[in-house]
Design a protein around this motif. Sequence first.
Motif, PDB file in Angstrom:
ATOM      1  N   LEU A   1       0.493  -1.112  -0.203  1.00  0.00           N
ATOM      2  CA  LEU A   1      -0.042  -0.257   0.173  1.00  0.00           C
ATOM      3  C   LEU A   1       1.087   0.964   0.044  1.00  0.00           C
ATOM      4  N   TYR A   2       2.239   1.048   0.789  1.00  0.00           N
ATOM      5  CA  TYR A   2       2.705   2.443   0.460  1.00  0.00           C
ATOM      6  C   TYR A   2       3.413   2.533  -0.944  1.00  0.00           C
ATOM      7  N   PHE A   3       4.236   1.599  -1.002  1.00  0.00           N
ATOM      8  CA  PHE A   3       4.543   1.835  -2.399  1.00  0.00           C
ATOM      9  C   PHE A   3       3.603   1.912  -3.664  1.00  0.00           C
ATOM     10  N   ARG A   4       2.091   1.568  -3.708  1.00  0.00           N
ATOM     11  CA  ARG A   4       1.555   2.439  -4.141  1.00  0.00           C
ATOM     12  C   ARG A   4       0.718   3.129  -4.297  1.00  0.00           C
ATOM     13  N   GLU A   5       0.563   4.047  -2.967  1.00  0.00           N
ATOM     14  CA  GLU A   5       0.630   5.569  -2.838  1.00  0.00           C
ATOM     15  C   GLU A   5       1.576   6.448  -3.283  1.00  0.00           C
ATOM     16  N   LEU A   6       2.859   6.365  -3.130  1.00  0.00           N
ATOM     17  CA  LEU A   6       4.100   7.203  -3.346  1.00  0.00           C
ATOM     18  C   LEU A   6       3.758   6.944  -4.773  1.00  0.00           C
ATOM     19  N   ASN A   7       3.596   5.626  -5.879  1.00  0.00           N
ATOM     20  CA  ASN A   7       3.592   5.731  -7.423  1.00  0.00           C
ATOM     21  C   ASN A   7       2.994   6.391  -8.125  1.00  0.00           C
ATOM     22  N   ALA A   8       1.886   6.114  -6.952  1.00  0.00           N
ATOM     23  CA  ALA A   8       0.245   6.861  -7.200  1.00  0.00           C
ATOM     24  C   ALA A   8       0.978   8.174  -6.848  1.00  0.00           C
ATOM     25  N   ARG A   9       1.094   8.807  -6.511  1.00  0.00           N
ATOM     26  CA  ARG A   9       1.472  10.345  -6.140  1.00  0.00           C
ATOM     27  C   ARG A   9       2.824  11.230  -7.066  1.00  0.00           C
ATOM     28  N   PHE A  10       3.501  10.446  -7.031  1.00  0.00           N
ATOM     29  CA  PHE A  10       4.313  11.146  -7.030  1.00  0.00           C
ATOM     30  C   PHE A  10       5.937  10.286  -8.449  1.00  0.00           C
ATOM     31  N   ALA A  11       5.902   9.406  -8.948  1.00  0.00           N
ATOM     32  CA  ALA A  11       5.991   8.427  -9.799  1.00  0.00           C
ATOM     33  C   ALA A  11       6.289   9.304 -10.872  1.00  0.00           C
ATOM     34  N   TYR A  12       5.454  10.063 -11.594  1.00  0.00           N
ATOM     35  CA  TYR A  12       5.114  10.599 -12.809  1.00  0.00           C
ATOM     36  C   TYR A  12       6.163  12.021 -12.701  1.00  0.00           C
ATOM     37  N   HIS A  13       6.933  11.882 -11.085  1.00  0.00           N
ATOM     38  CA  HIS A  13       8.009  12.923 -11.259  1.00  0.00           C
ATOM     39  C   HIS A  13       9.427  12.746 -12.616  1.00  0.00           C
ATOM     40  N   LEU A  14       9.615  13.830 -12.562  1.00  0.00           N
ATOM     41  CA  LEU A  14      10.766  13.628 -14.118  1.00  0.00           C
ATOM     42  C   LEU A  14      12.311  12.979 -13.593  1.00  0.00           C
ATOM     43  N   GLY A  15      12.548  13.522 -12.205  1.00  0.00           N
ATOM     44  CA  GLY A  15      13.647  13.328 -11.751  1.00  0.00           C
ATOM     45  C   GLY A  15      13.285  12.385 -10.266  1.00  0.00           C
ATOM     46  N   TRP A  16      12.935  11.777 -10.576  1.00  0.00           N
ATOM     47  CA  TRP A  16      12.313  10.390  -9.489  1.00  0.00           C
ATOM     48  C   TRP A  16      13.460   9.455  -9.373  1.00  0.00           C
ATOM     49  N   ARG A  17      13.909   9.204  -8.052  1.00  0.00           N
ATOM     50  CA  ARG A  17      13.974   7.534  -8.767  1.00  0.00           C
ATOM     51  C   ARG A  17      14.048   7.142  -6.853  1.00  0.00           C
ATOM     52  N   TRP A  18      13.490   6.031  -7.352  1.00  0.00           N
ATOM     53  CA  TRP A  18      13.301   4.896  -5.759  1.00  0.00           C
ATOM     54  C   TRP A  18      15.156   4.375  -4.642  1.00  0.00           C
ATOM     55  N   CYS A  19      14.867   4.977  -3.782  1.00  0.00           N
ATOM     56  CA  CYS A  19      15.828   4.076  -2.967  1.00  0.00           C
ATOM     57  C   CYS A  19      14.852   2.990  -1.946  1.00  0.00           C
ATOM     58  N   VAL A  20      15.238   2.311  -1.795  1.00  0.00           N
ATOM     59  CA  VAL A  20      14.139   1.290  -0.983  1.00  0.00           C
ATOM     60  C   VAL A  20      14.320   1.581   0.540  1.00  0.00           C
ATOM     61  N   GLY A  21      15.785   1.710   0.926  1.00  0.00           N
ATOM     62  CA  GLY A  21      16.054   2.673   2.405  1.00  0.00           C
ATOM     63  C   GLY A  21      17.740   3.007   2.717  1.00  0.00           C
ATOM     64  N   GLU A  22      17.102   3.855   3.978  1.00  0.00           N
ATOM     65  CA  GLU A  22      18.511   4.057   4.235  1.00  0.00           C
ATOM     66  C   GLU A  22      19.349   2.986   5.712  1.00  0.00           C
ATOM     67  N   GLU A  23      20.474   2.117   4.733  1.00  0.00           N
ATOM     68  CA  GLU A  23      21.084   1.007   5.455  1.00  0.00           C
ATOM     69  C   GLU A  23      19.710   0.100   6.178  1.00  0.00           C
ATOM     70  N   PRO A  24      20.007  -0.107   4.970  1.00  0.00           N
ATOM     71  CA  PRO A  24      18.434  -1.715   5.325  1.00  0.00           C
ATOM     72  C   PRO A  24      18.917  -2.857   5.690  1.00  0.00           C
ATOM     73  N   HIS A  25      19.262  -3.170   6.820  1.00  0.00           N
ATOM     74  CA  HIS A  25      19.957  -3.871   6.721  1.00  0.00           C
ATOM     75  C   HIS A  25      19.368  -5.262   7.530  1.00  0.00           C
ATOM     76  N   GLY A  26      18.099  -4.559   7.853  1.00  0.00           N
ATOM     77  CA  GLY A  26      17.055  -6.057   8.649  1.00  0.00           C
ATOM     78  C   GLY A  26      16.507  -6.466   7.394  1.00  0.00           C
ATOM     79  N   ILE A  27      16.343  -6.317   6.614  1.00  0.00           N
ATOM     80  CA  ILE A  27      16.079  -6.940   5.426  1.00  0.00           C
ATOM     81  C   ILE A  27      16.718  -7.996   4.663  1.00  0.00           C
ATOM     82  N   ARG A  28      16.838  -9.441   4.995  1.00  0.00           N
ATOM     83  CA  ARG A  28      17.459 -10.432   4.566  1.00  0.00           C
ATOM     84  C   ARG A  28      17.641 -10.217   2.352  1.00  0.00           C
ATOM     85  N   PRO A  29      18.514 -10.572   1.996  1.00  0.00           N
ATOM     86  CA  PRO A  29      18.789 -10.566   0.418  1.00  0.00           C
ATOM     87  C   PRO A  29      17.550 -11.030  -0.546  1.00  0.00           C
TER      88      PRO A  29
END
Length: 690
Positions: free
Chosen positions: A419-447
């Motif tokens: 849901l988080y990704f969907r809302e951000l994608n709907a509202r902001f992905a149309y921007h010309l200079g947008w890029r997705w960083c999953v997180g800062e130091e996201p070491h809590g997520i397994r590869p």
Amino acid sequence: MVPLPITGIDENLIEQFTFRLDHDEANSIRAMLTVTFVSRQWYRMIARKTTERGKAHDPSTVVIARTNTCFGFLEVLPRSTSQIHHTRLRQLLMIQGLKNSIIIAMSYLLLASTSLQGTASDAQIEGPQSLWYPVTITFDGPQVKESPSTFRDYRMDVTFKHGSRSLTVPGYFAADGNAANTSASEGNKWRVKFTPDALGVWSYTVSFLEGRDIALSREPQDGDQGVLHGRKGQFTIEEADSGAPGFYSKGMLRYVGEHYLQFAESGEYFVKSGPGSPEDFLGYEDFDGTFDQGGSMNDKSLGEDGLHAYAPHVGDWKEGDPTWSNGKGKGIIGALNYLASVGCNTIYDIILTVNGDAANVWPWTDPVTYDIYDVSKLDQWDIVFSHMDALGINHDAYLSENENTTLLDGDLLGPLRILYFRELNARFAYHLGWRWCVGEEPHGIRPTEMRAILNYLTEIDVYDHPVGHHCSGKHELRYPVYDPQLGNPGFQCMFGQINEDYHEEVLKYVKSSAEAGHKWVVANDEPNEILPGQDHLARNSLWKVLMAGGEGLNIYVGYEIPDYTDVTIEDFRRLESIWNQVRNGLAIFQHPYVNKHLAEMTTQNQMISNGYCYTKPGEVYVVYSEHADALELDLTGAKGSYKLQWYDPIEDGEFQAGSVETINGGSVQSLGTPPGSQAEWALLVTRISG
């Protein structure tokens, strides 16, 4: 109601009459239809429909068209109204004596198949309708408020077609359609924003589905068709005016399978530098619903509210620049104006800092309810992001912070994260200079789970924005999260934090990603701290990254100066000499001759006697050295003659001639002496013949 013409049928055979449904069965929707059956098995339907929202006791009127062969009935009811049971309708018709009636229960999807449904008559289309400018389409839909059901139980997707191409982007709930200014939390406006990448006619078709958690479903046919389902329309895109500002003249910044992102319109490859601090750039006092929870780092210099005001930059706001809510936003808009004026073309910020260093940025109405999105706040953010597009500032959007990496569904691609990704994608992905960083130091997520998250973001973004993640500054933590993603097509951008040798570490991932068959864009977003006045450190850091084939460097200030930290920066002018140094470094890579070859250039330091060499051998060589008074360049394998142009990385300015102006290929060549006494120089060597 004026009956519509019926082709091929004698209108004298048609007898029209009506019956009424009570308000509980119709729920304040008035529908007027004309339906004609050509035979008992086949029918032709011609419909005129109007809908209006009235008082709860207003009934619906259904018009039945009768021929001498049979009767027909068409039910048109959005799911948001009370459903009328088909048996009850049959009973009503039977009461009217229509014993041989055929009852057809249809949704708006079937209605949309008629020639008269699906027009844009009730859609508001905004925007200049020029290439690379967003098209905003707003519809009147269900009247709802900010609540879990609004964001989870409705799914609006709009498919845009241009010739044989088809792109489907998500829409979103927009409250009253002007929430940035009114702070509205309820309304009936539903909106989609789309950035067209081709001239000519574009058509669109709306999918509007309802059902429990339908927004989380990945199946396009799940759910029940709602009031907006099947709406259609079109618009025509023309060339933008000459001199369009910022990215509007360059096009969408896209991942194209190289070590650099590329602008879709200009073809220019992107190299970057700008602020990596404050990480809570959006923790700003003029945004709705924004307050300081009390983060883990000292932010007392910001005052009691713990929020940014960017007061030193209010004067950088210009007449005609955007604001909201009666003049709010001048501080943050002015800050962006200043950064663009000194050559910064990127900014790093975290859009979810709950439980983190600052704990003042989140997209929801409060920091603990993860499925109620703050429509007015997000609209205000969008104003800022649009201004960044107009200024030519890329947005590295960090979706989480180390401390909240697992806040949504642990490390899984679960419902809250989707849901988080969907809302951000709907509202902001149309921007010309947008890029997705999953997180800062996201070491809590397994590869393996990270791979699923990366691939999902890549899948849902139709604009080819790059996707990747940040890392720890220590290689013993960095390698275990990056190395498993080598070769993964869902990972395109390394948002690095490198505290060791910048050149060697960037070069490691430039080479290893290429060897894995899927090139990464590699940047050092968070180097060791660079403080005001540390010009040489900033300059040298950037050059080491660029000469390794890296994309660039963000400036991180750390926590050494209490009122000028990663969460307390208010005045970007305190770093002005730093901005000048990094702007100078980017300039040679933005030079048209260098830039057009950039994706074909590699690091070949063995070719230069004392420094760094980045080259497309036989065509162009960029040299950087802090000992430039006795350089030799190995042109043994090259043919032809070459022009030498020296470049001052400290003072910028024009290219200059040194003691040697041309050299020939075929052997190791002395580059002579530079035009000044300083030891640090860059040199551009370009083929002029042969």
